[in-house]
Design an enzyme around this catalytic site. Structure first.
Site, PDB file in Angstrom:
ATOM      1  N   ARG A 122      48.091  34.461  39.892  1.00 58.27           N
ATOM      2  CA  ARG A 122      47.629  35.314  40.995  1.00 58.27           C
ATOM      3  C   ARG A 122      48.511  35.088  42.209  1.00 58.27           C
ATOM      4  O   ARG A 122      48.090  34.553  43.230  1.00 58.27           O
ATOM      5  CB  ARG A 122      46.170  35.050  41.238  1.00 58.27           C
ATOM      6  CG  ARG A 122      45.409  35.418  39.978  1.00 58.27           C
ATOM      7  CD  ARG A 122      43.974  35.568  40.189  1.00 58.27           C
ATOM      8  NE  ARG A 122      43.566  36.909  39.817  1.00 58.27           N
ATOM      9  CZ  ARG A 122      42.311  37.278  39.728  1.00 58.27           C
ATOM     10  NH1 ARG A 122      41.356  36.447  40.014  1.00 58.27           N
ATOM     11  NH2 ARG A 122      42.005  38.507  39.374  1.00 58.27           N
ATOM     12  N   GLN A 127      50.873  40.885  41.586  1.00 57.93           N
ATOM     13  CA  GLN A 127      49.677  41.689  41.861  1.00 57.93           C
ATOM     14  C   GLN A 127      49.634  42.982  41.070  1.00 57.93           C
ATOM     15  O   GLN A 127      48.608  43.378  40.563  1.00 57.93           O
ATOM     16  CB  GLN A 127      49.590  41.995  43.349  1.00 57.93           C
ATOM     17  CG  GLN A 127      48.490  41.207  44.011  1.00 57.93           C
ATOM     18  CD  GLN A 127      48.514  41.317  45.530  1.00 57.93           C
ATOM     19  OE1 GLN A 127      49.360  42.015  46.091  1.00 57.93           O
ATOM     20  NE2 GLN A 127      47.608  40.640  46.174  1.00 57.93           N
ATOM     21  N   ASP A 130      48.303  42.566  37.550  1.00 57.94           N
ATOM     22  CA  ASP A 130      47.048  41.824  37.427  1.00 57.94           C
ATOM     23  C   ASP A 130      45.941  42.669  36.791  1.00 57.94           C
ATOM     24  O   ASP A 130      45.191  43.376  37.458  1.00 57.94           O
ATOM     25  CB  ASP A 130      46.635  41.335  38.817  1.00 57.94           C
ATOM     26  CG  ASP A 130      45.472  40.376  38.774  1.00 57.94           C
ATOM     27  OD1 ASP A 130      44.819  40.260  37.718  1.00 57.94           O
ATOM     28  OD2 ASP A 130      45.202  39.736  39.803  1.00 57.94           O
ATOM     29  N   SER A 133      42.248  41.945  37.846  1.00 57.95           N
ATOM     30  CA  SER A 133      41.820  42.593  39.089  1.00 57.95           C
ATOM     31  C   SER A 133      41.596  44.080  38.895  1.00 57.95           C
ATOM     32  O   SER A 133      40.590  44.629  39.351  1.00 57.95           O
ATOM     33  CB  SER A 133      42.852  42.396  40.191  1.00 57.95           C
ATOM     34  OG  SER A 133      42.885  41.054  40.582  1.00 57.95           O
ATOM     35  N   TYR A 228      40.574  30.887  42.712  1.00 58.34           N
ATOM     36  CA  TYR A 228      39.353  30.882  41.904  1.00 58.34           C
ATOM     37  C   TYR A 228      38.351  29.875  42.458  1.00 58.34           C
ATOM     38  O   TYR A 228      38.728  28.897  43.105  1.00 58.34           O
ATOM     39  CB  TYR A 228      39.670  30.515  40.448  1.00 58.34           C
ATOM     40  CG  TYR A 228      40.387  31.596  39.693  1.00 58.34           C
ATOM     41  CD1 TYR A 228      39.776  32.825  39.467  1.00 58.34           C
ATOM     42  CD2 TYR A 228      41.665  31.396  39.199  1.00 58.34           C
ATOM     43  CE1 TYR A 228      40.430  33.817  38.771  1.00 58.34           C
ATOM     44  CE2 TYR A 228      42.331  32.384  38.501  1.00 58.34           C
ATOM     45  CZ  TYR A 228      41.704  33.595  38.282  1.00 58.34           C
ATOM     46  OH  TYR A 228      42.344  34.574  37.586  1.00 58.34           O
TER      47      TYR A 228
HETATM   48  P1  NAD Z   1      36.234  35.649  39.206  1.00 60.16           P
HETATM   49  O1  NAD Z   1      36.016  36.876  38.407  1.00 60.16           O
HETATM   50  O2  NAD Z   1      36.749  34.412  38.566  1.00 60.16           O
HETATM   51  O3  NAD Z   1      34.847  35.292  39.942  1.00 60.16           O
HETATM   52  C1  NAD Z   1      34.125  36.252  40.669  1.00 60.16           C
HETATM   53  C2  NAD Z   1      33.560  35.625  41.923  1.00 60.16           C
HETATM   54  O4  NAD Z   1      32.488  34.734  41.595  1.00 60.16           O
HETATM   55  C3  NAD Z   1      34.564  34.805  42.725  1.00 60.16           C
HETATM   56  O5  NAD Z   1      34.654  35.339  44.024  1.00 60.16           O
HETATM   57  C4  NAD Z   1      33.954  33.409  42.721  1.00 60.16           C
HETATM   58  O6  NAD Z   1      34.182  32.709  43.933  1.00 60.16           O
HETATM   59  C5  NAD Z   1      32.497  33.708  42.539  1.00 60.16           C
HETATM   60  N1  NAD Z   1      31.665  32.584  42.086  1.00 60.16           N
HETATM   61  C6  NAD Z   1      31.948  31.583  41.193  1.00 60.16           C
HETATM   62  N2  NAD Z   1      30.888  30.750  41.061  1.00 60.16           N
HETATM   63  C7  NAD Z   1      29.923  31.235  41.860  1.00 60.16           C
HETATM   64  C8  NAD Z   1      28.601  30.824  42.148  1.00 60.16           C
HETATM   65  N3  NAD Z   1      28.058  29.741  41.597  1.00 60.16           N
HETATM   66  N4  NAD Z   1      27.896  31.582  43.014  1.00 60.16           N
HETATM   67  C9  NAD Z   1      28.413  32.679  43.600  1.00 60.16           C
HETATM   68  N5  NAD Z   1      29.656  33.111  43.366  1.00 60.16           N
HETATM   69  C10 NAD Z   1      30.404  32.398  42.515  1.00 60.16           C
HETATM   70  O7  NAD Z   1      37.165  35.924  40.451  1.00 60.16           O
HETATM   71  P2  NAD Z   1      38.134  37.158  40.757  1.00 60.16           P
HETATM   72  O8  NAD Z   1      37.331  38.254  41.338  1.00 60.16           O
HETATM   73  O9  NAD Z   1      38.928  37.473  39.556  1.00 60.16           O
HETATM   74  O10 NAD Z   1      39.104  36.551  41.845  1.00 60.16           O
HETATM   75  C11 NAD Z   1      38.730  35.588  42.774  1.00 60.16           C
HETATM   76  C12 NAD Z   1      39.679  35.639  43.956  1.00 60.16           C
HETATM   77  O11 NAD Z   1      41.027  35.420  43.544  1.00 60.16           O
HETATM   78  C13 NAD Z   1      39.733  36.995  44.637  1.00 60.16           C
HETATM   79  O12 NAD Z   1      38.674  37.247  45.470  1.00 60.16           O
HETATM   80  C14 NAD Z   1      41.041  36.884  45.380  1.00 60.16           C
HETATM   81  O13 NAD Z   1      40.880  36.254  46.621  1.00 60.16           O
HETATM   82  C15 NAD Z   1      41.862  36.027  44.490  1.00 60.16           C
HETATM   83  N6  NAD Z   1      42.849  36.920  43.859  1.00 60.16           N
HETATM   84  C16 NAD Z   1      44.144  36.802  44.265  1.00 60.16           C
HETATM   85  C17 NAD Z   1      45.111  37.654  43.713  1.00 60.16           C
HETATM   86  C18 NAD Z   1      46.536  37.544  44.132  1.00 60.16           C
HETATM   87  O14 NAD Z   1      46.835  36.882  45.089  1.00 60.16           O
HETATM   88  N7  NAD Z   1      47.428  38.172  43.414  1.00 60.16           N
HETATM   89  C19 NAD Z   1      44.743  38.590  42.758  1.00 60.16           C
HETATM   90  C20 NAD Z   1      43.412  38.687  42.389  1.00 60.16           C
HETATM   91  C21 NAD Z   1      42.477  37.835  42.951  1.00 60.16           C
END
Ligand code: NAD
Length: 378
Positions: A122, A127, A130, A133, A228
């Site tokens: 990530r 991006q 991805d 996402s 994450y």
């Molecule tokens: P994910 O699908 O792994 O998880 C979904 C959400 O669940 C996350 O926001 C996580 O914090 C939350 N979570 C985990 N345990 C929890 C709990 N016990 N209670 C409540 N919430 C909980 O995550 P995702 O959506 O694939 O991505 C997470 C983050 O990664 C994104 O929000 C973003 O900031 C980052 N990201 C960065 C890039 C990049 O830089 N290229 C790309 C995609 C995502």
């Protein structure tokens, strides 16, 4: 280089890893593209559309798999197809690598370089590749539409001569990519939205969507370098479950999206919480494919508990397969284009490249992925 795109065989999978638009772009790069007949059936695209974009259409899946230098697909290959792949070829798909040790080992033994789309790092440069996402974004949208359709009430506030209707309350747990899109979609439909995430960094994003952030003091939580969430302690989980329950009982719809990368999803809504919720309310569990956030959720089914409907339907992006395929195909194209060698007109697996290194799972007969090796040791 010969690229082959087989039809998806997973039950109910409607998406395609290559659309006619991206097929044309691969052809422009100098690739020879073949797609299996019927590839676009789930997205309303006929074989002719692929032919028009310069691809050929194959009716012989086995032979085409064996001839291809690069196989592209959405889902992991069925185990029995690994031996059909050409030794030295490259395979790009989702692979569920943490649950599919046997499959990964057989790909290594076959001499296939397998890239697992889940493991694309990530980082900013990646991006546009991805897949997690792009698909999570659509899943968040679909989850709200499913909930809205199942609720016995409307989402927006309405002021009418027959009285004022209060907006429905939607609670989104986990505000990553899917959760943020769920919040935005529910807001667009006029609901009042609460959201929670263990990563403190998310609060600002939730507030910017005009939703309320539920404050729960869990002590130290944080996130990994990749963004994450980290796994919570037992005590933190108990505190969270109770805090979530208090909001759930006031909500009409709850969308859960909480995941911890590479691990089983945490159970955040217990049967006791469901028993306290209003009959007629709806929970959509987006984490169902990694075990579920809701106790008693059933994969790919809808169940009713104490009058609360718990939706565990899998593959929500597949319900909007046209856009899901468009985005998936664009992600896959970007990954291949990034490693394309214009001289040899071929995708070159460069294990030293940061992106390839992150998602390359097998190469030259070995399981090579560091993340995967670490996960298998714990
Ligand atoms: P994910 O699908 O792994 O998880 C979904 C959400 O669940 C996350 O926001 C996580 O914090 C939350 N979570 C985990 N345990 C929890 C709990 N016990 N209670 C409540 N919430 C909980 O995550 P995702 O959506 O694939 O991505 C997470 C983050 O990664 C994104 O929000 C973003 O900031 C980052 N990201 C960065 C890039 C990049 O830089 N290229 C790309 C995609 C995502």
């Amino acid at each position: 280089m010969r690229i082959f795109v087989p039809r998806e065989t997973h039950p109910g999978e409607t998406r395609a890893a290559v659309t006619p638009e991206t097929a044309a772009r691969f052809v422009q790069l100098g690739a020879e593209v073949a797609v299996e007949s019927g590839l676009g059936a789930g997205i309303g695209v006929a074989d002719e559309a692929y032919t028009e974009s310069g691809a050929s259409v194959s009716a012989n899946r086995g032979a085409s798999l064996g001839e291809a230098d690069l196989v592209l697909r959405v889902r992991k290959p069925p185990a029995e197809e690994v031996e059909l792949l050409k030794s030295g070829s490259t395979h790009v798909s989702l692979l569920e690598p943490f649950n599919e040790q046997g499959l990964v080992e057989s790909l290594a033994a076959r001499g296939v370089s397998a890239l697992s789309l889940e493991l694309i790092p990530r980082i900013t440069r990646a991006q546009k590749m991805d897949v997690l996402s792009s698909q999570a974004n659509l899943a968040g949208y679909v989850a709200v539409i499913l909930a809205a359709e199942r609720l016995p009430r409307i989402l927006p506030m309405m002021m009418t001569p027959a009285g004022t209707i209060a907006p429905a309350r939607v609670f989104v747990i986990g505000a990553g990519v899917a959760g943020l899109q769920a919040i935005a979609t529910a807001k667009r439909l006029g609901a009042r939205v609460d959201a929670f995430d263990t990563r403190p960094a998310v609060e600002e994003q939730v507030l910017s969507l005009a939703a309320r952030f539920v404050k729960v003091d869990l002590g130290e939580t944080g996130q990994t370098e990749q963004g994450y969430a980290r796994k919570l302690t037992e005590e933190q989980r108990g505190m969270q479950t109770e805090a979530m329950a208090r909001v759930c009982v006031q909500s009409d719809a709850v969308i859960t999206t909480a995941q911890v990368f590479g691990r089983r999803a945490p159970v955040l809504i217990t049967k006791e919480t469901i028993a306290r919720m209003r009959p007629g309310s709806v929970i959509v569990d987006l984490a169902v494919e990694s075990g579920g956030n809701v106790e008693g959720v059933e994969a790919d089914r809808e169940v009713e508990m104490n009058g609360v409907r718990v939706v565990g339907l899998a593959n929500l992006p597949g319900r909007v397969a046209v856009n899901a395929s468009q985005m998936f195909a664009s992600n896959v194209y970007s990954l291949i284009e990034d490693g394309w060698d214009a001289e040899t007109k071929a995708f070159r697996v460069d294990p030293e490249d940061e992106i390839v290194k992150g998602c390359l799972v097998t190469h030259a007969g070995e399981v090579v992925n560091e993340q995967l090796r670490k996960a298998q040791r714990v």
